[in-house]
Scaffold this active site. Structure first.
Site, short mmCIF file in Angstrom:
data_model
loop_
_atom_site.label_atom_id
_atom_site.label_comp_id
_atom_site.label_asym_id
_atom_site.label_seq_id
_atom_site.Cartn_x
_atom_site.Cartn_y
_atom_site.Cartn_z
N LYS A 69 -0.22 91.35 55.02
CA LYS A 69 0.81 90.91 55.97
C LYS A 69 0.93 89.38 55.93
O LYS A 69 0.04 88.70 55.39
CB LYS A 69 0.45 91.38 57.37
CG LYS A 69 -0.87 90.83 57.89
CD LYS A 69 -1.32 91.54 59.17
CE LYS A 69 -2.69 91.04 59.61
NZ LYS A 69 -3.24 91.80 60.74
N TYR A 307 2.02 56.44 62.26
CA TYR A 307 2.55 56.53 63.63
C TYR A 307 1.48 56.29 64.68
O TYR A 307 0.34 56.76 64.54
CB TYR A 307 3.15 57.91 63.89
CG TYR A 307 4.46 58.17 63.19
CD1 TYR A 307 5.58 57.36 63.42
CD2 TYR A 307 4.59 59.23 62.30
CE1 TYR A 307 6.79 57.62 62.78
CE2 TYR A 307 5.78 59.49 61.66
CZ TYR A 307 6.88 58.68 61.91
OH TYR A 307 8.07 58.94 61.28
C1 LIG Z 1 -4.59 92.07 60.36
C2 LIG Z 1 -5.19 93.39 60.56
C3 LIG Z 1 -6.26 93.81 59.77
C4 LIG Z 1 -7.01 92.90 58.82
O1 LIG Z 1 -7.94 92.13 59.56
P1 LIG Z 1 -8.98 91.13 58.82
O2 LIG Z 1 -9.82 90.64 59.93
O3 LIG Z 1 -8.14 90.06 58.23
O4 LIG Z 1 -9.70 91.92 57.82
C5 LIG Z 1 -6.69 95.12 59.90
N1 LIG Z 1 -6.09 95.96 60.76
C6 LIG Z 1 -5.07 95.57 61.57
C7 LIG Z 1 -4.47 96.54 62.52
C8 LIG Z 1 -4.60 94.27 61.50
O5 LIG Z 1 -3.61 93.90 62.30
#
Ligand SMILES: *Cc1c(COP(=O)(O)O)cnc(C)c1O
Length: 430
Positions: A69, A307
């Protein structure tokens, strides 16, 4: 072969560009060539393949679902997905329908799980792209039933149970009815049942007890399904990276690993468990953030670059300007927290506030720093390394946010892609 057929095939393979600079390997290469400024993120796809292999071996016989994702946690979705598959990931997971579509458009095959229930307008798109839906409401089940009827073939779905994360999913006592609703539809099939663990990375006894309680609640749901419906779903899954490593009983048939795939571990307790279980194999960070010095100037002691004129130079010395800034995911707070970058294999502190497009670096009396020198913001140079964990510690956040924060303006340069005969291949199952 008939020329027309060959032409058509080429046209079909041509990916539809996503609506932003995010892309697969092709666009990254194009951007690398036509770059208007020397700042880029280098993505070592061999590290992704390696990490997937390490995780897959660690959780075997459970299968590995690679969580890609948010454009593969900022690394670039399609290229990462293929590299993870080459390392042994048998499935993929994304948060958004758009993310799943992007993977398909770049020729990624195999199961792609959506981690939340999609909106009803997206149902037909999900089905058309062969994405696996996660469902937890009767309304969504009805929509998918209608889409399956229109399509005329069976659709596998996953049901999510909320055992304590309290974000999405249905409470345990609603699961039998939801599973029944799916089973009653001749074209829907419950392929998976899953839950999510909010403190599997925790170090305290409370956190461990909470996670074990969640797993017990999940087991109870599975037992209830077996009792009332006479069957449990094929694939049970509960573990993120932390759960997969620190809680062997959380592995079930599949684990969903994100951060581990990118070479990071979520916290010291998980590191300890990983070191004990991994047989000496290490994970390798896949992303490095790099740029080149575009100008240098020698300034007197007391000058205050950038800045706010926030900090006087303690000595006469060289200040280098580097064309990357907070619009690229280099947070302003790095300056006040004393962050450094690497130039010439040495750590050099920021000389002033991070700006939108540029940073200034205090190179002290080192007159050898020159325009064109490589600057490493994240990654290795010589014997030195700056990790996303180092930034996260300075910034009071987690490596995830650092990696996802690297902006779309930074081209991703994909290196070391998997060879054609790498890994286990990627059977097109949709
Ligand atoms: C993002 C996510 C994962 C992966 O989690 P990590 O800690 O990056 O391994 C797994 N399951 C769900 C439902 C998630 O939203």
């Amino acid at each position: 072969m008939v020329e027309g057929v060959r032409e058509r095939r080429r046209a079909v393979r041509q990916p539809i560009p996503p609506p932003s600079a995010w892309a697969g390997e092709r666009d990254a290469a194009a951007l690398a060539q036509g770059r208007s400024r020397p700042a880029w993120a280098e993505i070592d796809l061999a590290a992704i393949t390696h990490n997937a292999g390490v995780l897959a071996r660690l959780v075997h016989p459970a299968r590995l679902c690679a969580v890609v994702k948010a454009h593969g946690y900022g690394h670039g979705g399609p290229a990462v997905a293929k590299a993870a598959q080459a390392g042994g990931a048998s499935g993929l997971a994304v948060a958004l329908v758009d993310e799943g579509m992007e993977l398909r458009q770049y020729g990624v095959h195999g199961p792609i799980l959506l981690l939340s229930e999609c909106s009803t307008d997206a149902v037909e798109t999900v089905v058309a792209h062969g994405l696996r839906a996660t469902l937890y409401s009767t309304g969504a089940i009805e929509h998918f039933g209608r889409a399956a009827a229109k399509l005329g073939h069976e659709i596998p779905v996953h049901i999510k149970v909320d055992t304590g994360m309290h974000r999405v999913g249905a409470p345990p006592d609603e699961i039998p009815a939801l599973v029944r609703a799916v089973s009653d539809d001749p074209l829907l099939r419950v392929e998976g049942l899953w839950t999510h663990l909010p403190v599997a990375d925790g170090e305290s006894a409370d956190d461990r007890a909470f996670t074990l309680g969640q797993l017990a609640a999940f087991d109870d749901v599975v037992a209830a399904l077996a009792r009332t419906l006479g069957a449990a779903p094929d694939v049970l899954h509960a573990a993120n990276t932390a759960g997969a490593i620190a809680f062997p009983t959380a592995r079930y048939g599949m684990v969903r690993c994100g951060i581990g795939l990118y070479g990071y571990l979520p916290g010291p307790a998980v590191r300890t468990a990983f070191d004990a279980a991994s047989g000496g194999e290490a994970l390798r960070p896949a992303l490095s953030l790099r740029a080149r010095v575009v100008s240098v100037r020698t300034l007197e002691a007391g000058e205050r670059p950038s800045y706010g004129r926030l900090r006087p130079l303690s000595h006469r010395g060289v200040v280098a300007t580097v064309p990357i800034g907070y619009a690229d995911g280099v947070p302003r707070a790095l300056f006040s927290h004393g962050a450094s970058v690497l130039i010439g294999g040495h750590r050099r502190p920021l000389a002033g506030m991070v700006t939108m497009d540029q940073i200034v670096v205090d190179c002290g009396e080192d007159g050898s720093v020159a325009p064109g020198d490589e600057v490493v913001l994240l990654g290795r140079q010589g014997d030195e390394e700056i990790t996303a964990d180092e930034w996260a510690a300075l910034l009071g956040t987690i490596s995830y946010e650092v990696l996802c924060g690297i902006g779309p303006r930074v081209p991703r340069i994909m290196v070391n892609p998997p060879g054609p005969d790498a890994g286990n291949g990627t059977p097109p199952t949709h």
